[in-house]
Design a protein around this motif. Sequence first.
Motif, short mmCIF file in Angstrom:
data_model
loop_
_atom_site.label_atom_id
_atom_site.label_comp_id
_atom_site.label_asym_id
_atom_site.label_seq_id
_atom_site.Cartn_x
_atom_site.Cartn_y
_atom_site.Cartn_z
N UNK A 228 0.83 -1.20 0.00
CA UNK A 228 0.00 0.00 0.00
C UNK A 228 0.87 1.25 0.00
N UNK A 229 0.54 2.15 -0.91
CA UNK A 229 1.23 3.44 -0.97
C UNK A 229 0.19 4.47 -1.39
N UNK A 230 -0.08 5.41 -0.51
CA UNK A 230 -1.14 6.38 -0.78
C UNK A 230 -0.86 7.26 -2.00
N UNK A 231 0.41 7.28 -2.44
CA UNK A 231 0.76 8.09 -3.61
C UNK A 231 0.46 7.35 -4.91
N UNK A 232 0.25 6.04 -4.83
CA UNK A 232 -0.05 5.27 -6.04
C UNK A 232 -1.41 5.67 -6.59
N UNK A 244 -18.82 4.45 -3.73
CA UNK A 244 -19.98 4.23 -4.60
C UNK A 244 -20.34 2.75 -4.76
N UNK A 245 -19.52 1.86 -4.23
CA UNK A 245 -19.80 0.43 -4.37
C UNK A 245 -19.06 -0.35 -3.29
N UNK A 246 -19.63 -1.46 -2.88
CA UNK A 246 -19.00 -2.29 -1.83
C UNK A 246 -17.84 -3.08 -2.42
N UNK A 247 -16.70 -3.01 -1.75
CA UNK A 247 -15.50 -3.72 -2.21
C UNK A 247 -14.99 -4.59 -1.06
N UNK A 248 -14.89 -5.88 -1.29
CA UNK A 248 -14.28 -6.79 -0.30
C UNK A 248 -12.78 -6.75 -0.48
N UNK A 249 -12.06 -6.35 0.57
CA UNK A 249 -10.61 -6.17 0.47
C UNK A 249 -9.88 -7.17 1.35
N UNK A 250 -8.68 -7.57 0.88
CA UNK A 250 -7.85 -8.55 1.58
C UNK A 250 -6.38 -8.16 1.40
N UNK A 251 -5.52 -8.84 2.14
CA UNK A 251 -4.09 -8.62 2.01
C UNK A 251 -3.51 -7.87 3.19
N UNK A 252 -2.19 -7.79 3.24
CA UNK A 252 -1.50 -7.14 4.36
C UNK A 252 -1.90 -5.68 4.52
N UNK A 253 -2.22 -5.02 3.41
CA UNK A 253 -2.59 -3.60 3.50
C UNK A 253 -3.85 -3.39 4.32
N UNK A 254 -4.69 -4.44 4.41
CA UNK A 254 -5.95 -4.34 5.15
C UNK A 254 -5.98 -5.31 6.33
N UNK A 255 -4.78 -5.81 6.69
CA UNK A 255 -4.64 -6.72 7.84
C UNK A 255 -5.51 -7.96 7.69
N UNK A 256 -5.61 -8.45 6.45
CA UNK A 256 -6.36 -9.68 6.16
C UNK A 256 -5.51 -10.58 5.26
N UNK A 272 -16.19 -9.29 -9.97
CA UNK A 272 -15.17 -8.41 -10.53
C UNK A 272 -13.97 -8.36 -9.58
N UNK A 273 -12.81 -8.27 -10.19
CA UNK A 273 -11.59 -8.15 -9.39
C UNK A 273 -10.82 -6.91 -9.85
N UNK A 274 -10.34 -6.12 -8.89
CA UNK A 274 -9.60 -4.91 -9.22
C UNK A 274 -8.15 -5.28 -9.58
N UNK A 275 -7.89 -5.38 -10.86
CA UNK A 275 -6.54 -5.70 -11.34
C UNK A 275 -5.77 -4.40 -11.51
N UNK A 276 -5.42 -3.79 -10.39
CA UNK A 276 -4.77 -2.48 -10.37
C UNK A 276 -3.26 -2.66 -10.25
N UNK A 277 -2.49 -2.16 -11.23
CA UNK A 277 -1.04 -2.25 -11.18
C UNK A 277 -0.46 -1.21 -10.23
N UNK A 278 0.70 -1.53 -9.64
CA UNK A 278 1.31 -0.60 -8.68
C UNK A 278 2.01 0.57 -9.37
#
Length: 391
Positions: A228-232, A244-256, A272-278
């Motif tokens: 996680x980087x807030x500048x990304x 505007x929409x519910x997103x189920x989040x996982x991973x170290x950035x969300x402590x899951x 749907x999956x957020x395929x967001x590049x860093x």
Amino acid sequence: MEPQNSSSSSHRALQNLLAALALLTCFSAIFYVYYKPTETANWQKCPAIPQHAVCRDICISALQKPNQIHIINNTCTVNLTSISSHFTQTSTAKTPDTVILIWTWPFGAKFDLDSCSSMFDIHDCHLTDNRSYFEKADGVFFHHRDIYEDLSNVPNQPRPRLQKWVWMNMESPSNSPRYPSLNDLFNLTSSYRLDSDISVPYGRLIRGKTNGIIPKKTKLVCWIVSNWNSAYKRSQYYEELKEHITIDVYGNAFHKRISSEDYTSVVSSCRFYLSFENSIHKDYITEKLFNPLILGTVPVVLGPPRRNYEELIPAGAFIHIEDFSTPEGLAQHLKLLEKNEDLYMQYFSWREDLVASESRFGLEHACRACDHIRRNQNYRVVNELNGWYWG
């Protein structure tokens, strides 16, 4: 009686002469048929005709005359099959394997050195990490992230003139240190970039029918992220989209934190999956895209422009954030697809003709580099690696 003896002797002499001429003609014909001169012809290397060969009429059929038929049939027969087999066995030699030396294991992760043939149908390649092979290796394989800035861990002996040094990197320019000393050091590049000498994208769609049905969906939008980087840009876009929409989040950035096994079940359960590049760079399209395609989920991508994605996958297989003017517009579209199953299923029509797969990190690069070197023996050097990759 004396004249008869003289006549008999003359007749035998004539027969012997004709037999000798026939034999000479036979071997001349064989030589004519099988000898194929080349620029590097060497008489000492010509294979000998095997002993006890039997020559058939065909060997000198073109030279037959009416008064020679009885000589040909009785004295000159050569077994062409035997000679052909002999020539084949003595003139064919197995081309030696192309040798690739793995100088640095990518991130220290080793892979099976004997898998080029079984995994990629690439043959006659020998991969090794034994540095004693340096002098005779056709290529030496280096992973960028494992090269020291001062180049103290690259070979210090001169590179053999025809040896190729292969630079391999799958990290984006934003996440790769730039070393000025890399210019003029390598001969070949291998990366996700489509204009690399040996291009290995993070995944592919190949001809074939994808088996199985689309997994049952219990979640609308999912995202797994650890870095996680807030500048990304992806972090900023997420912050707006979640309003505007519910997103189920996982991973170290969300402590899951989730395991590899959980990853498959989570992604496949999402519409749907957020395929967001860093980071956003030309051709930098990672497993974040290909994993959802494999698992039966529609990727929503943030990365290079849509046209760049369409070089790798069909236009209707994904949703690009640039298709909408705002994150709110994207959210409304995803909600529409949630309610219209027919529209949603159109995003999977590519599965009728194509199958998605991931690349094999490290191994595939080494195998395809070996295949490239084997097929391309020309000399070249990468003069502007830094300018080409980092721009």
